[in-house]
Every structure is written in C-alpha cells, then in structure tokens.
Design a protein around this motif. Sequence first.
Motif, PDB file in Angstrom:
ATOM      1  N   ASP A   3       0.847  -1.187   0.000  1.00  0.00           N
ATOM      2  CA  ASP A   3       0.000   0.000   0.000  1.00  0.00           C
ATOM      3  C   ASP A   3       0.889   1.245   0.000  1.00  0.00           C
ATOM      4  O   ASP A   3       1.808   1.348   0.816  1.00  0.00           O
ATOM      5  N   PRO A   4       0.630   2.196  -0.910  1.00  0.00           N
ATOM      6  CA  PRO A   4       1.519   3.363  -0.990  1.00  0.00           C
ATOM      7  C   PRO A   4       1.572   4.177   0.300  1.00  0.00           C
ATOM      8  O   PRO A   4       2.623   4.703   0.660  1.00  0.00           O
ATOM      9  N   ARG A   5       0.449   4.252   1.008  1.00  0.00           N
ATOM     10  CA  ARG A   5       0.472   5.000   2.272  1.00  0.00           C
ATOM     11  C   ARG A   5       1.386   4.314   3.287  1.00  0.00           C
ATOM     12  O   ARG A   5       2.096   4.976   4.044  1.00  0.00           O
ATOM     13  N   ASP A   6       1.376   2.983   3.278  1.00  0.00           N
ATOM     14  CA  ASP A   6       2.264   2.247   4.179  1.00  0.00           C
ATOM     15  C   ASP A   6       3.728   2.505   3.825  1.00  0.00           C
ATOM     16  O   ASP A   6       4.580   2.670   4.709  1.00  0.00           O
ATOM     17  N   LEU A   7       4.018   2.521   2.526  1.00  0.00           N
ATOM     18  CA  LEU A   7       5.389   2.804   2.088  1.00  0.00           C
ATOM     19  C   LEU A   7       5.811   4.208   2.512  1.00  0.00           C
ATOM     20  O   LEU A   7       6.940   4.421   2.972  1.00  0.00           O
ATOM     21  N   LEU A   8       4.894   5.155   2.360  1.00  0.00           N
ATOM     22  CA  LEU A   8       5.183   6.537   2.740  1.00  0.00           C
ATOM     23  C   LEU A   8       5.503   6.631   4.222  1.00  0.00           C
ATOM     24  O   LEU A   8       6.510   7.227   4.626  1.00  0.00           O
ATOM     25  N   GLU A   9       4.644   6.030   5.033  1.00  0.00           N
ATOM     26  CA  GLU A   9       4.805   6.151   6.477  1.00  0.00           C
ATOM     27  C   GLU A   9       5.993   5.345   6.990  1.00  0.00           C
ATOM     28  O   GLU A   9       6.539   5.652   8.047  1.00  0.00           O
ATOM     29  N   ALA A  10       6.409   4.342   6.212  1.00  0.00           N
ATOM     30  CA  ALA A  10       7.585   3.562   6.590  1.00  0.00           C
ATOM     31  C   ALA A  10       8.878   4.200   6.088  1.00  0.00           C
ATOM     32  O   ALA A  10       9.971   3.711   6.385  1.00  0.00           O
ATOM     33  N   GLY A  11       8.743   5.281   5.324  1.00  0.00           N
ATOM     34  CA  GLY A  11       9.931   5.944   4.795  1.00  0.00           C
ATOM     35  C   GLY A  11      10.594   5.202   3.649  1.00  0.00           C
ATOM     36  O   GLY A  11      11.763   5.453   3.341  1.00  0.00           O
ATOM     37  N   ARG A  12       9.834   4.326   2.987  1.00  0.00           N
ATOM     38  CA  ARG A  12      10.396   3.548   1.861  1.00  0.00           C
ATOM     39  C   ARG A  12      10.179   4.329   0.559  1.00  0.00           C
ATOM     40  O   ARG A  12       9.422   3.941  -0.317  1.00  0.00           O
ATOM     41  N   PHE A  13      10.895   5.442   0.449  1.00  0.00           N
ATOM     42  CA  PHE A  13      10.630   6.375  -0.643  1.00  0.00           C
ATOM     43  C   PHE A  13      11.139   5.875  -1.990  1.00  0.00           C
ATOM     44  O   PHE A  13      10.541   6.168  -3.023  1.00  0.00           O
ATOM     45  N   GLU A  14      12.228   5.120  -1.993  1.00  0.00           N
ATOM     46  CA  GLU A  14      12.723   4.574  -3.266  1.00  0.00           C
ATOM     47  C   GLU A  14      11.689   3.624  -3.871  1.00  0.00           C
ATOM     48  O   GLU A  14      11.461   3.625  -5.085  1.00  0.00           O
ATOM     49  N   ASP A  15      11.061   2.819  -3.013  1.00  0.00           N
ATOM     50  CA  ASP A  15      10.006   1.920  -3.497  1.00  0.00           C
ATOM     51  C   ASP A  15       8.791   2.720  -3.954  1.00  0.00           C
ATOM     52  O   ASP A  15       8.191   2.432  -4.995  1.00  0.00           O
ATOM     53  N   LEU A  16       8.436   3.719  -3.172  1.00  0.00           N
ATOM     54  CA  LEU A  16       7.249   4.512  -3.491  1.00  0.00           C
ATOM     55  C   LEU A  16       7.435   5.300  -4.787  1.00  0.00           C
ATOM     56  O   LEU A  16       6.468   5.571  -5.500  1.00  0.00           O
ATOM     57  N   ALA A  17       8.671   5.649  -5.101  1.00  0.00           N
ATOM     58  CA  ALA A  17       8.951   6.406  -6.327  1.00  0.00           C
ATOM     59  C   ALA A  17       8.643   5.592  -7.585  1.00  0.00           C
ATOM     60  O   ALA A  17       8.626   6.148  -8.692  1.00  0.00           O
ATOM     61  N   GLN A  18       8.399   4.295  -7.416  1.00  0.00           N
ATOM     62  CA  GLN A  18       8.030   3.439  -8.553  1.00  0.00           C
ATOM     63  C   GLN A  18       6.515   3.285  -8.682  1.00  0.00           C
ATOM     64  O   GLN A  18       6.034   2.589  -9.581  1.00  0.00           O
ATOM     65  N   ASP A  19       5.764   3.916  -7.800  1.00  0.00           N
ATOM     66  CA  ASP A  19       4.309   3.738  -7.791  1.00  0.00           C
ATOM     67  C   ASP A  19       3.687   4.284  -9.078  1.00  0.00           C
ATOM     68  O   ASP A  19       4.186   5.239  -9.676  1.00  0.00           O
ATOM     69  N   ASP A  20       2.579   3.668  -9.476  1.00  0.00           N
ATOM     70  CA  ASP A  20       1.895   4.099 -10.700  1.00  0.00           C
ATOM     71  C   ASP A  20       1.180   5.437 -10.536  1.00  0.00           C
ATOM     72  O   ASP A  20       1.008   6.174 -11.504  1.00  0.00           O
ATOM     73  N   HIS A  21       0.745   5.734  -9.319  1.00  0.00           N
ATOM     74  CA  HIS A  21      -0.040   6.951  -9.112  1.00  0.00           C
ATOM     75  C   HIS A  21       0.882   8.162  -8.962  1.00  0.00           C
ATOM     76  O   HIS A  21       1.798   8.157  -8.141  1.00  0.00           O
ATOM     77  N   PRO A  22       0.644   9.220  -9.750  1.00  0.00           N
ATOM     78  CA  PRO A  22       1.561  10.371  -9.716  1.00  0.00           C
ATOM     79  C   PRO A  22       1.635  11.077  -8.368  1.00  0.00           C
ATOM     80  O   PRO A  22       2.681  11.642  -8.033  1.00  0.00           O
ATOM     81  N   LEU A  23       0.553  11.047  -7.587  1.00  0.00           N
ATOM     82  CA  LEU A  23       0.619  11.697  -6.275  1.00  0.00           C
ATOM     83  C   LEU A  23       1.668  11.029  -5.400  1.00  0.00           C
ATOM     84  O   LEU A  23       2.557  11.690  -4.848  1.00  0.00           O
TER      85      LEU A  23
END
Length: 206
Positions: A3-23
């Motif tokens: 879940d992107p919110r989980d990645l955000l809150e976990a500080g996993r920004f490199e993983d989140l930077a691959q997300d499909d959603h532009p936000l």
Amino acid sequence: MDDPRDLLEAGRFEDLAQDDHPLWRGLALLELRRYAEAARTFEEAPGAAESGSLLELAGAARWLAGDREMAAEKWIAALDAPHDGPAGGVKPPALLYYAGLRIPEERYVLRGSRLLGKLWKPKLSRVWPGPVAGYLLGKVEETAFLEDGYEDPDLEARRLASARFWAGVKAQDPELAKAHFEASAAIEGASALEVEHHLARGEIGR
C-alpha cells in the motif's frame, strides 16, 4: 503490491517512487529531494491543472528546485482550482503570501493577504487548514494554533507539520523560525502529504 500509504509512512521512498499513481510517486521524489522530477510528475498527472492539491505540490517542487516564479504561478493557478470545502481554499493564498515574503514580491503578499481576509470567518477555525488564515491574519492566537490538534495520529502529524511551518514563517526571531521549520521537517509519516512539510525542509537548507 505494498500500500503506498504504508510505504510513505515507513519511509520507503525509493520503493514509493516506482508507484503508478503520480501523487505517491511525486511525494516520494520530494522526500528524495529529486525536485525537478517531482515537479514534472505532479504537472503531468491527469487532471493536474484542475487539482488544487497537485498544483500546490507542483509549486512546492518548483520552489525547492529553485524556480520560485514558476512556483508562484502554480500557486496562483491553485487559487481557482477546486478544493475540498471552504477550508481547503485557504492554502493557495497562504502559499502565495509565503512566496511574496521570500522572493520578495509585495504584490503576492498583498494578494495573498487580501484573499485570506476574504476567506476568513471564525467558524473556519474548526476545520484544518482553516486556522492558517486566521493565524496569518492575526485572528488566531499562536498557542491555540499550534496546540489545538486531532486525536488521530495521522491527521495530527499533517496538521502539526503545517502549523509549525506557518509559525516559522511568521516568527520574527530567526532562531525561533528555524526551530519551527526543523520541527515541521522532522515529523515523519503522513506529514509528507502536506506541502508545508517539504517547504520547511527547504527553509532549513536556506
């Protein structure tokens, strides 16, 4: 897929930077200080020109990339974009006011102040970010502005990151301002959803 919110809150920004959603992708790029990429991500998102939130974030990314005039243009565009409820309309004029102080550009300060004045009503203080208008106009006392928060930890992280940023903007003492900006930038998790959290990080690096 995480879940992107989980990645955000976990500080996993490199993983989140691959997300499909532009936000989510743009927020991750902001956290990674890849500001020009973040700006393009927000600007190229579907419906970006009609989204107050995306315009605010695109402006922050441009600001942090050093293009302050383009940032101000994004925040001016956000003035006319749809927002969630009356309180949601507070942020663009506040950001324009901030841009005017920092560039400096008096007409931005005056326009931002005037629009905040038109928006402000005491009942606006019940819904965040409504109190920002009252605080910048001198209608809301600072202690209440900083301390009247939410029980929900995610909402409070977002509110406090924003409040601390605006307290830093308004502070006359540079050391006090720095302390507020550092406090805003240090709040982790859901605070990354707030444009002020990212701008506070930029203030620390000024």
